[in-house]
Design an enzyme around this catalytic site. Sequence first.
Site, PDB file in Angstrom:
ATOM      1  N   GLN A 138      -8.008  -0.197   3.581  1.00 45.12           N
ATOM      2  CA  GLN A 138      -8.853  -0.737   4.652  1.00 45.12           C
ATOM      3  C   GLN A 138     -10.235  -1.138   4.147  1.00 45.12           C
ATOM      4  O   GLN A 138     -10.991  -1.805   4.863  1.00 45.12           O
ATOM      5  CB  GLN A 138      -9.013   0.309   5.777  1.00 45.12           C
ATOM      6  CG  GLN A 138      -7.731   0.635   6.501  1.00 45.12           C
ATOM      7  CD  GLN A 138      -7.267  -0.468   7.455  1.00 45.12           C
ATOM      8  OE1 GLN A 138      -8.040  -1.336   7.858  1.00 45.12           O
ATOM      9  NE2 GLN A 138      -6.003  -0.450   7.815  1.00 45.12           N
ATOM     10  N   GLY A 172      -1.969  -6.600   0.072  1.00 46.23           N
ATOM     11  CA  GLY A 172      -2.248  -8.001   0.368  1.00 46.23           C
ATOM     12  C   GLY A 172      -2.520  -8.307   1.825  1.00 46.23           C
ATOM     13  O   GLY A 172      -3.473  -9.016   2.152  1.00 46.23           O
ATOM     14  N   HIS A 173      -1.701  -7.740   2.709  1.00 43.92           N
ATOM     15  CA  HIS A 173      -1.755  -8.217   4.097  1.00 43.92           C
ATOM     16  C   HIS A 173      -2.958  -7.721   4.888  1.00 43.92           C
ATOM     17  O   HIS A 173      -3.136  -8.103   6.035  1.00 43.92           O
ATOM     18  CB  HIS A 173      -0.436  -7.908   4.827  1.00 43.92           C
ATOM     19  CG  HIS A 173      -0.220  -6.469   5.180  1.00 43.92           C
ATOM     20  ND1 HIS A 173      -0.372  -5.996   6.459  1.00 43.92           N
ATOM     21  CD2 HIS A 173       0.127  -5.405   4.432  1.00 43.92           C
ATOM     22  CE1 HIS A 173      -0.094  -4.693   6.492  1.00 43.92           C
ATOM     23  NE2 HIS A 173       0.210  -4.309   5.268  1.00 43.92           N
ATOM     24  N   ASN A 202      -8.270   4.264   8.548  1.00 45.36           N
ATOM     25  CA  ASN A 202      -7.698   3.116   9.241  1.00 45.36           C
ATOM     26  C   ASN A 202      -7.790   3.221  10.751  1.00 45.36           C
ATOM     27  O   ASN A 202      -7.761   2.216  11.440  1.00 45.36           O
ATOM     28  CB  ASN A 202      -6.231   2.935   8.833  1.00 45.36           C
ATOM     29  CG  ASN A 202      -5.453   4.215   8.945  1.00 45.36           C
ATOM     30  OD1 ASN A 202      -5.748   5.187   8.249  1.00 45.36           O
ATOM     31  ND2 ASN A 202      -4.477   4.248   9.827  1.00 45.36           N
ATOM     32  N   CYS A 217       1.455   1.846  12.037  1.00 45.61           N
ATOM     33  CA  CYS A 217       2.644   2.486  11.501  1.00 45.61           C
ATOM     34  C   CYS A 217       3.123   3.623  12.396  1.00 45.61           C
ATOM     35  O   CYS A 217       4.286   3.985  12.334  1.00 45.61           O
ATOM     36  CB  CYS A 217       2.372   3.001  10.094  1.00 45.61           C
ATOM     37  SG  CYS A 217       1.550   1.775   9.083  1.00 45.61           S
ATOM     38  N   GLY A 235       0.804  -1.219   0.000  1.00 44.24           N
ATOM     39  CA  GLY A 235       0.000   0.000   0.000  1.00 44.24           C
ATOM     40  C   GLY A 235       0.837   1.269   0.000  1.00 44.24           C
ATOM     41  O   GLY A 235       0.515   2.242  -0.685  1.00 44.24           O
ATOM     42  N   THR A 236       1.917   1.266   0.757  1.00 39.87           N
ATOM     43  CA  THR A 236       2.722   2.481   0.857  1.00 39.87           C
ATOM     44  C   THR A 236       3.301   2.856  -0.505  1.00 39.87           C
ATOM     45  O   THR A 236       3.243   4.023  -0.926  1.00 39.87           O
ATOM     46  CB  THR A 236       3.861   2.270   1.885  1.00 39.87           C
ATOM     47  OG1 THR A 236       3.258   1.952   3.147  1.00 39.87           O
ATOM     48  CG2 THR A 236       4.720   3.518   2.030  1.00 39.87           C
TER      49      THR A 236
HETATM   50  C1  LIG Z   1      -5.141   3.222   5.062  1.00 40.09           C
HETATM   51  C2  LIG Z   1      -3.791   2.622   4.842  1.00 40.09           C
HETATM   52  N1  LIG Z   1      -3.054   2.998   3.793  1.00 40.09           N
HETATM   53  C3  LIG Z   1      -1.838   2.485   3.546  1.00 40.09           C
HETATM   54  C4  LIG Z   1      -1.290   1.542   4.387  1.00 40.09           C
HETATM   55  C5  LIG Z   1       0.080   1.009   4.077  1.00 40.09           C
HETATM   56  O1  LIG Z   1      -0.013  -0.263   3.452  1.00 40.09           O
HETATM   57  P1  LIG Z   1       1.262  -1.244   3.487  1.00 40.09           P
HETATM   58  O2  LIG Z   1       1.375  -1.727   4.894  1.00 40.09           O
HETATM   59  O3  LIG Z   1       0.890  -2.361   2.539  1.00 40.09           O
HETATM   60  O4  LIG Z   1       2.437  -0.491   3.008  1.00 40.09           O
HETATM   61  C6  LIG Z   1      -2.000   1.130   5.521  1.00 40.09           C
HETATM   62  C7  LIG Z   1      -1.399   0.171   6.480  1.00 40.09           C
HETATM   63  O5  LIG Z   1      -1.549   0.306   7.675  1.00 40.09           O
HETATM   64  C8  LIG Z   1      -3.299   1.663   5.740  1.00 40.09           C
HETATM   65  O6  LIG Z   1      -4.031   1.291   6.789  1.00 40.09           O
END
Ligand SMILES: Cc1ncc(COP(=O)(O)O)c(C=O)c1O
Length: 394
Positions: free
Chosen positions: A191, A212-213, A163, A337, A76-77
């Site tokens: 989410q 994915g996770h 989130n 995070c 996601g990041t």
């Molecule tokens: C809303 C949201 N965006 C982005 C992310 C980041 O995704 P990733 O952990 O796959 O980098 C998260 C993870 O906590 C999230 O909750």
Amino acid sequence: MTAPDARPTVYLDHAATTPMVPASVAAMTAHLLDVGNPSSLHASGRHARRVVEESRETIAQALDCRPGEVVFTSGGTEADNLAVKGVYWSRRAEDPRRTRILSTAIEHHAVLDPLHWLAEAEGATVELLPVDERARLDVDALRAAIERDPASVALVTVMWANNEVGTIQPIDEVVAIASEHGIPVHTDAVQAVGATPVAFARSGVDSLTLTGHKVGGPFGVGALVVRRELGVTALVHGGGQERDIRSGTIDTPAIAGFAAAVELAVKHQAEHAARVAGLRDDLVRRVIEVVPDAHLHGHPTERLPGNAHLGFPGCEGDSLLMLLDARGIECSTGSACSAGVPQPSHVLLAMGCDEDQARHSLRFSLGHTSTGADVDALVEAIGPVVERARAARR
Ligand SMILES: Cc1ncc(COP(=O)(O)O)c(C=O)c1O
């Protein structure tokens, strides 16, 4: 090994990450010993390519997009960074007046930090629009910000669901307003996928992030779904594997596991949401019975089914978290995070909470392995834990 007297862990942090589902583990492990880079032209390479392309089709079908719109990333990041920076650069290159980015004050750091970076390093003007006390975007503020000078807006980026407090955003309205002026909309749906209906084409957004996770798949793989017509400047240069937008050898096993998880999560979304929301409502009601001044943050109805974000006046969220952890109950004070960093949540501050209120909260998030026994364990523990956390502050 587990000690004989160890209590089972009560995992209430599915919004941070949720366990892989067996179908995803099976799909991923089936390819771990395969040889073959999907970009190679020989038979092994072609086999790997077929697995990747079938996975892309599976994801496209689940999310109502075309296979060619799925760009695999490391999660996601990366997908959010690619959308925010890549679309900004591309739109500004087409027209140098486009230097404004409109977003919300409650985005995940995967969006907020690239925005701040663009402001500092690239001269972007970032406007973080306000939300109400339930964390819903003020769409009138968005309309006013666009109408002030539509030609200067490079993009709008609004998360599908928050989130921390779980509030679902009015994406339809965001798209309706932005599209009047031909402004692209990105949404972080990390989410939302599997928790609430998410259909890319029907939503009208131009790009969408998933990972994915959070859907029962592996770590380290995700995707940016992006309309073919939308220009996106690459962040990572190299072999040009993913439409020249994203380079790097493609992770075939992870993508196979990711696709299996997305397919199942979307297929079972409605039953999953109903079951988990039932557990969540029970959790909220019973925790408030034990701790009468506890209160739910976020929207009462427009919220993710597994999210219970509760304020406990007079407590430090971090103390509550550690006291629950000592009893085998795992939850979060906010997004994983930023957990561990003792700062009030930017989401709660944006909702109008003061610093004290923003520190006294816990997020319990339920998922596909959650049971009534998890809720019972929390309800049993929460009273004494809140008392201890309050005593520690006096
Ligand atoms: C809303 C949201 N965006 C982005 C992310 C980041 O995704 P990733 O952990 O796959 O980098 C998260 C993870 O906590 C999230 O909750």
